[in-house]
Motif scaffolding. Structure first.
Motif, PDB file in Angstrom:
ATOM      1  N   SER A  83      43.409  47.729  38.532  1.00 20.62           N
ATOM      2  CA  SER A  83      43.389  46.278  38.401  1.00 20.62           C
ATOM      3  C   SER A  83      43.122  45.627  39.758  1.00 20.62           C
ATOM      4  CB  SER A  83      44.741  45.785  37.866  1.00 20.62           C
ATOM      5  OG  SER A  83      45.713  45.776  38.907  1.00 20.62           O
ATOM      6  N   TYR A 108      53.704  36.350  39.538  1.00 18.57           N
ATOM      7  CA  TYR A 108      53.321  37.402  38.589  1.00 18.57           C
ATOM      8  C   TYR A 108      54.318  37.560  37.446  1.00 18.57           C
ATOM      9  CZ  TYR A 108      49.862  38.706  42.081  1.00 18.57           C
ATOM     10  OH  TYR A 108      48.807  38.682  42.959  1.00 18.57           O
ATOM     11  N   ILE A 153      44.906  43.384  41.032  1.00 17.35           N
ATOM     12  CA  ILE A 153      46.159  42.831  41.553  1.00 17.35           C
ATOM     13  C   ILE A 153      46.575  43.498  42.859  1.00 17.35           C
ATOM     14  CG2 ILE A 153      48.642  42.632  41.111  1.00 17.35           C
ATOM     15  CD1 ILE A 153      48.081  42.042  38.290  1.00 17.35           C
ATOM     16  N   SER A 209      44.878  39.916  34.306  1.00 18.63           N
ATOM     17  CA  SER A 209      44.256  40.912  35.165  1.00 18.63           C
ATOM     18  C   SER A 209      44.696  42.328  34.848  1.00 18.63           C
ATOM     19  CB  SER A 209      44.568  40.597  36.635  1.00 18.63           C
ATOM     20  OG  SER A 209      45.943  40.474  36.835  1.00 18.63           O
ATOM     21  N   GLU A 231      44.887  41.971  45.719  1.00 18.86           N
ATOM     22  CA  GLU A 231      45.275  40.565  45.836  1.00 18.86           C
ATOM     23  C   GLU A 231      46.659  40.429  46.464  1.00 18.86           C
ATOM     24  OE1 GLU A 231      45.242  36.743  42.902  1.00 18.86           O
ATOM     25  OE2 GLU A 231      46.663  38.332  42.467  1.00 18.86           O
ATOM     26  N   PHE A 252      49.240  37.924  36.025  1.00 16.34           N
ATOM     27  CA  PHE A 252      49.434  39.344  35.728  1.00 16.34           C
ATOM     28  C   PHE A 252      48.799  39.722  34.395  1.00 16.34           C
ATOM     29  CE2 PHE A 252      51.676  42.854  33.790  1.00 16.34           C
ATOM     30  CZ  PHE A 252      51.703  43.777  34.810  1.00 16.34           C
ATOM     31  N   LEU A 298      55.457  45.626  40.382  1.00 17.54           N
ATOM     32  CA  LEU A 298      54.352  45.415  39.451  1.00 17.54           C
ATOM     33  C   LEU A 298      53.939  46.708  38.738  1.00 17.54           C
ATOM     34  CD1 LEU A 298      52.266  42.832  41.495  1.00 17.54           C
ATOM     35  CD2 LEU A 298      53.815  42.426  39.584  1.00 17.54           C
ATOM     36  N   TYR A 335      47.480  50.099  37.225  1.00 17.96           N
ATOM     37  CA  TYR A 335      47.715  49.136  38.307  1.00 17.96           C
ATOM     38  C   TYR A 335      46.671  49.299  39.410  1.00 17.96           C
ATOM     39  CZ  TYR A 335      50.028  46.647  42.107  1.00 17.96           C
ATOM     40  OH  TYR A 335      50.306  45.791  43.146  1.00 17.96           O
TER      41      TYR A 335
END
Length: 390
Positions: free
Chosen positions: A327, A365, A329, A241, A332, A238, A298, A324
């Motif tokens: 990113s 994460y 993430i 990224s 992913e 986390f 997240l 967010y």
């Protein structure tokens, strides 16, 4: 303390005591008479199982004092990092000699302790105190008390993740695909239940209840609207990224206060039809439920770093969402969920496995104290006022 210790509801009871003592100078007295009396009452069992943590305060002053007393000749040729390590070792030795030694001599036992400072650059010491407190509460009191400790604090995001996992296990995450709470309800109502529980755990300063607003809920539902993700084999943490997108977004805000644009307007006009469908067992439903849990968690972890414990504004929330989305993430997380769901043999009987997978992803994460401090050091402090509409 006696009154709180005997209250019937766990949320009102005494969970831990911080006994705060300023770190004395060398030769100074650590324990005053009242402090000694209190420690005696703990040793005699007056507080029962309630843990006492000795909090040694103003650690920054000690570090400055140690740095000033270093022999300059011994520092020749040393790097800045090596000098910092030398100062840290000196400060730890001083704490041991002036605090820990006398404390153990008086109590005859190892009393939990933490050295802290609220000065800039010492946030990691506060995170360590919160971690130690949660550990002590978990060890000496019932597990729910440790969960409440993690929910109440606003310092350590990693403990929020742990609390979220515990609450999920206690409730319905272990039955996402056979949950009577969701049966015969529309998906929007199922997501509302998940949403409220996750928001409650993070315990933001949100007097206007922006995180429970329909606008924010719609934005999160839009995030799981498209459940197709590009396949990726890249794994990341986390901190590594997220720091880039957050720092970039905050840097852009240092100039004129341009509005933060997120896909709110499109959501207000059109909310996907699947939100109004009745909950039913399917791989698509499972992917959406898991994606909602992970994305919301997240996003709120990102908001933790953006808000810095201040009262929430819509601007701060939009910044967290945009960071967010920028990113890697998000994609992913979706890829991990898709790969997992496609590999399930019998969907209807996979509840325990589903819970384990959510826990595994959350732990991946989760951030420890060192990572939290590292990321916070990279994020500039930006005034997120005046607020702006959704």
């Amino acid at each position: 303390m006696e009154r709180r210790k005997n209250m019937p509801d766990l949320k009102d009871q005494l969970h831990a005591v911080w006994l705060c003592i300023q770190i004395p100078r060398a030769g100074g007295r650590l324990l005053e008479t009242g402090t000694e009396d209190f420690l005696k009452s703990k040793l005699e069992g007056t507080l029962g199982n309630v843990p006492v943590i000795v909090v040694l305060t103003k650690y920054d002053i000690l570090v400055d004092r140690v740095e000033r007393t270093l022999n300059e000749a011994s520092l020749d040729g040393l790097s800045e990092k090596a000098i910092q390590e030398l100062v840290k070792e000196g400060a730890e030795t001083e704490v041991q000699n002036t605090c820990i030694g006398p404390l153990e001599e008086f109590t005859g036992s190892d009393i939990p302790h933490a050295t802290i400072s609220t000065a800039k650059g010492y946030k990691e010491t506060l995170t360590g105190l919160i971690q130690k407190t949660e550990t002590c509460v978990n060890l000496h009191l019932e597990p729910d008390a440790a969960v409440m400790t993690s929910v109440a604090q606003r310092v350590h995001p990693g403990l929020k993740i742990k609390a979220l996992i515990k609450i999920g296990k206690q409730r319905y995450w272990n039955a996402l695909m056979s949950c009577p709470t969701f049966k015969n309800n529309q998906m929007k109502d199922c997501l509302r239940v998940l949403h409220n529980d996750i928001v409650d755990v993070w315990n933001f300063r949100d007097p206007h209840k922006y995180l429970r607003s329909q606008q924010f809920r719609d934005l999160m539902m839009t995030m799981v609207d498209n459940i197709q993700a590009e396949s990726t084999t890249t794994s990341m943490t986390f901190g590594s990224s997220m720091s880039g997108p957050i720092v970039s977004m905050l840097g852009a805000l240092s100039g004129p206060a341009a509005p933060i644009v997120v896909p709110i307007a499109a959501v207000a006009v059109f909310v996907a039809q699947w939100v109004y469908e009745v909950y039913q067992i399917s791989d698509v439903v499972l992917q959406r439920l898991m994606a909602y849990i992970m994305h919301l968690t997240l996003v709120l972890q990102t908001l933790f770093f953006v808000s810095k414990s201040r009262v929430l504004t819509r601007r701060a929330i939009k910044l967290a969402v945009k960071s967010y989305l920028a990113s890697p993430i998000k994609e992913e997380v979706l890829t991990r969920i898709q790969d997992y769901v496609q590999g399930l043999a019998i969907l209807a009987h996979a509840d325990k496995d589903i819970l384990d997978k959510i826990e595994e992803m959350m732990q991946f994460y989760e951030m420890d104290a060192a990572q939290v401090s590292e990321l916070e050091a990279k994020i500039p402090d930006v005034d997120l006022l005046p607020d702006e509409p959704w």
